[in-house]
Structure formats: C-alpha cells, structure tokens
Motif scaffolding. Structure first.
Motif, PDB file in Angstrom:
ATOM      1  N   GLY A  19       0.790  -1.228   0.000  1.00  0.00           N
ATOM      2  CA  GLY A  19       0.000   0.000   0.000  1.00  0.00           C
ATOM      3  C   GLY A  19       0.821   1.275   0.000  1.00  0.00           C
ATOM      4  N   ASP A  20       2.134   1.150   0.150  1.00  0.00           N
ATOM      5  CA  ASP A  20       2.982   2.344   0.154  1.00  0.00           C
ATOM      6  C   ASP A  20       3.006   3.001  -1.228  1.00  0.00           C
ATOM      7  OD1 ASP A  20       3.832   2.563   2.768  1.00  0.00           O
ATOM      8  OD2 ASP A  20       5.752   1.561   2.441  1.00  0.00           O
ATOM      9  N   THR A  21       3.087   4.322  -1.217  1.00  0.00           N
ATOM     10  CA  THR A  21       3.402   5.108  -2.406  1.00  0.00           C
ATOM     11  C   THR A  21       4.605   5.959  -2.043  1.00  0.00           C
ATOM     12  OG1 THR A  21       2.030   6.980  -1.734  1.00  0.00           O
ATOM     13  CG2 THR A  21       0.948   5.250  -3.042  1.00  0.00           C
ATOM     14  N   LEU A  22       5.226   6.579  -3.037  1.00  0.00           N
ATOM     15  CA  LEU A  22       6.357   7.465  -2.714  1.00  0.00           C
ATOM     16  C   LEU A  22       5.894   8.603  -1.813  1.00  0.00           C
ATOM     17  CD1 LEU A  22       8.379   7.618  -6.041  1.00  0.00           C
ATOM     18  CD2 LEU A  22       8.843   6.273  -3.995  1.00  0.00           C
ATOM     19  N   GLY A  23       4.681   9.091  -2.030  1.00  0.00           N
ATOM     20  CA  GLY A  23       4.142  10.145  -1.164  1.00  0.00           C
ATOM     21  C   GLY A  23       3.996   9.683   0.270  1.00  0.00           C
ATOM     22  N   TRP A  36       8.687  13.363  -2.071  1.00  0.00           N
ATOM     23  CA  TRP A  36       8.725  12.068  -2.750  1.00  0.00           C
ATOM     24  C   TRP A  36       9.749  12.059  -3.871  1.00  0.00           C
ATOM     25  CZ3 TRP A  36       7.685  11.635  -7.928  1.00  0.00           C
ATOM     26  CH2 TRP A  36       7.041  12.720  -8.536  1.00  0.00           C
ATOM     27  N   ARG A  37       9.976  13.217  -4.509  1.00  0.00           N
ATOM     28  CA  ARG A  37      10.915  13.275  -5.630  1.00  0.00           C
ATOM     29  C   ARG A  37      12.355  13.045  -5.157  1.00  0.00           C
ATOM     30  NH1 ARG A  37       9.884  14.827 -10.694  1.00  0.00           N
ATOM     31  NH2 ARG A  37       7.934  15.798 -10.102  1.00  0.00           N
ATOM     32  N   ASP A  38      12.677  13.468  -3.926  1.00  0.00           N
ATOM     33  CA  ASP A  38      14.013  13.189  -3.379  1.00  0.00           C
ATOM     34  C   ASP A  38      14.252  11.676  -3.328  1.00  0.00           C
ATOM     35  OD1 ASP A  38      14.201  15.896  -2.988  1.00  0.00           O
ATOM     36  OD2 ASP A  38      14.310  15.811  -0.802  1.00  0.00           O
ATOM     37  N   ILE A  39      13.227  10.939  -2.910  1.00  0.00           N
ATOM     38  CA  ILE A  39      13.349   9.480  -2.827  1.00  0.00           C
ATOM     39  C   ILE A  39      13.478   8.890  -4.227  1.00  0.00           C
ATOM     40  CG2 ILE A  39      12.221   7.352  -2.068  1.00  0.00           C
ATOM     41  CD1 ILE A  39      10.782   9.107   0.074  1.00  0.00           C
ATOM     42  N   LEU A  40      12.659   9.364  -5.145  1.00  0.00           N
ATOM     43  CA  LEU A  40      12.715   8.887  -6.530  1.00  0.00           C
ATOM     44  C   LEU A  40      14.104   9.100  -7.130  1.00  0.00           C
ATOM     45  CD1 LEU A  40      11.351   7.905  -9.166  1.00  0.00           C
ATOM     46  CD2 LEU A  40      10.699  10.277  -9.576  1.00  0.00           C
ATOM     47  N   GLU A  41      14.639  10.304  -7.006  1.00  0.00           N
ATOM     48  CA  GLU A  41      15.927  10.636  -7.620  1.00  0.00           C
ATOM     49  C   GLU A  41      17.088   9.921  -6.946  1.00  0.00           C
ATOM     50  OE1 GLU A  41      16.170  14.897  -7.750  1.00  0.00           O
ATOM     51  OE2 GLU A  41      14.642  15.022  -9.322  1.00  0.00           O
ATOM     52  N   ASN A  42      16.890   9.507  -5.689  1.00  0.00           N
ATOM     53  CA  ASN A  42      17.945   8.808  -4.959  1.00  0.00           C
ATOM     54  C   ASN A  42      17.986   7.312  -5.296  1.00  0.00           C
ATOM     55  OD1 ASN A  42      20.051   8.878  -2.912  1.00  0.00           O
ATOM     56  ND2 ASN A  42      18.656   7.698  -1.648  1.00  0.00           N
ATOM     57  N   ASN A  43      16.953   6.809  -5.974  1.00  0.00           N
ATOM     58  CA  ASN A  43      16.843   5.378  -6.235  1.00  0.00           C
ATOM     59  C   ASN A  43      16.597   5.089  -7.719  1.00  0.00           C
ATOM     60  OD1 ASN A  43      16.618   3.966  -3.365  1.00  0.00           O
ATOM     61  ND2 ASN A  43      15.491   5.885  -3.270  1.00  0.00           N
ATOM     62  N   LEU A  52       4.921   2.630  -9.812  1.00  0.00           N
ATOM     63  CA  LEU A  52       5.058   1.187  -9.629  1.00  0.00           C
ATOM     64  C   LEU A  52       6.199   0.900  -8.661  1.00  0.00           C
ATOM     65  CD1 LEU A  52       4.763  -0.089 -13.319  1.00  0.00           C
ATOM     66  CD2 LEU A  52       3.045  -0.291 -11.519  1.00  0.00           C
ATOM     67  N   ILE A  53       5.862   0.804  -7.380  1.00  0.00           N
ATOM     68  CA  ILE A  53       6.829   0.356  -6.378  1.00  0.00           C
ATOM     69  C   ILE A  53       6.206  -0.844  -5.680  1.00  0.00           C
ATOM     70  CG2 ILE A  53       7.935   2.613  -6.112  1.00  0.00           C
ATOM     71  CD1 ILE A  53       6.388   2.921  -3.479  1.00  0.00           C
ATOM     72  N   PHE A  54       7.036  -1.752  -5.240  1.00  0.00           N
ATOM     73  CA  PHE A  54       6.534  -3.044  -4.789  1.00  0.00           C
ATOM     74  C   PHE A  54       6.940  -3.339  -3.355  1.00  0.00           C
ATOM     75  CE2 PHE A  54       7.135  -3.187  -9.375  1.00  0.00           C
ATOM     76  CZ  PHE A  54       5.845  -3.507  -9.778  1.00  0.00           C
ATOM     77  N   ALA A  55       5.982  -3.860  -2.582  1.00  0.00           N
ATOM     78  CA  ALA A  55       6.239  -4.240  -1.191  1.00  0.00           C
ATOM     79  C   ALA A  55       7.387  -5.240  -1.141  1.00  0.00           C
ATOM     80  CB  ALA A  55       4.984  -4.840  -0.573  1.00  0.00           C
TER      81      ALA A  55
END
Length: 70
Positions: A19-23, A36-43, A52-55
């Motif tokens: 159920g997690d999203t980057l937000g 959330w964009r900091d996390i996206l750009e770091n990964n 599309l992120i997966f548990a």
C-alpha cells in the motif's frame, strides 16, 4: 542517460510495505509528502516508474545531512 544512474543510493534504508506510495513513504520519513521526488531521484535503479513500487523492495531516502535537493 540519467546523471544519477551510476550513483549508489545514499541515506537510510526503507523497506516498502503493502500500500505504500512514494508520497506515503515521504510522509513517514520526512513528515511531508512533498519530498517524494528526493526518494525517486535517490533510487534510479530501484524505481523505474514512480507509480510502480513493490512491497518488500528496499529503497534509500536521503537524510538531512546528505540531501540531494536542499
């Protein structure tokens, strides 16, 4: 290519939960959904599509001392 593509992620690990999203992850670790964009750009290797992120996968989020975006 993405200039961040070759870099290893920095910061603290976070295991994605169902159920997690980057937000939601941003809110949990930073107290705001706006980063959330900091996390996206770091990964860049772990996240090809931010919708599309997966548990069970592990991400890394930048801490205050190693922010990508001040």
């Amino acid at each position: 290519g993405d200039p961040h593509e070759w870099q290893d992620p920095i910061g603290n690990p976070y295991f994605i939960k169902p159920g997690d999203t980057l937000g939601k992850i941003s809110y949990k670790v930073y107290g705001t959904k706006q980063r959330w964009r900091d996390i996206l750009e770091n990964n860049p290797r772990q996240i090809r599509n931010p919708n599309l992120i997966f548990a069970g996968f592990q991400l890394f989020y930048p801490t205050q001392s190693n922010n990508l975006i001040p």
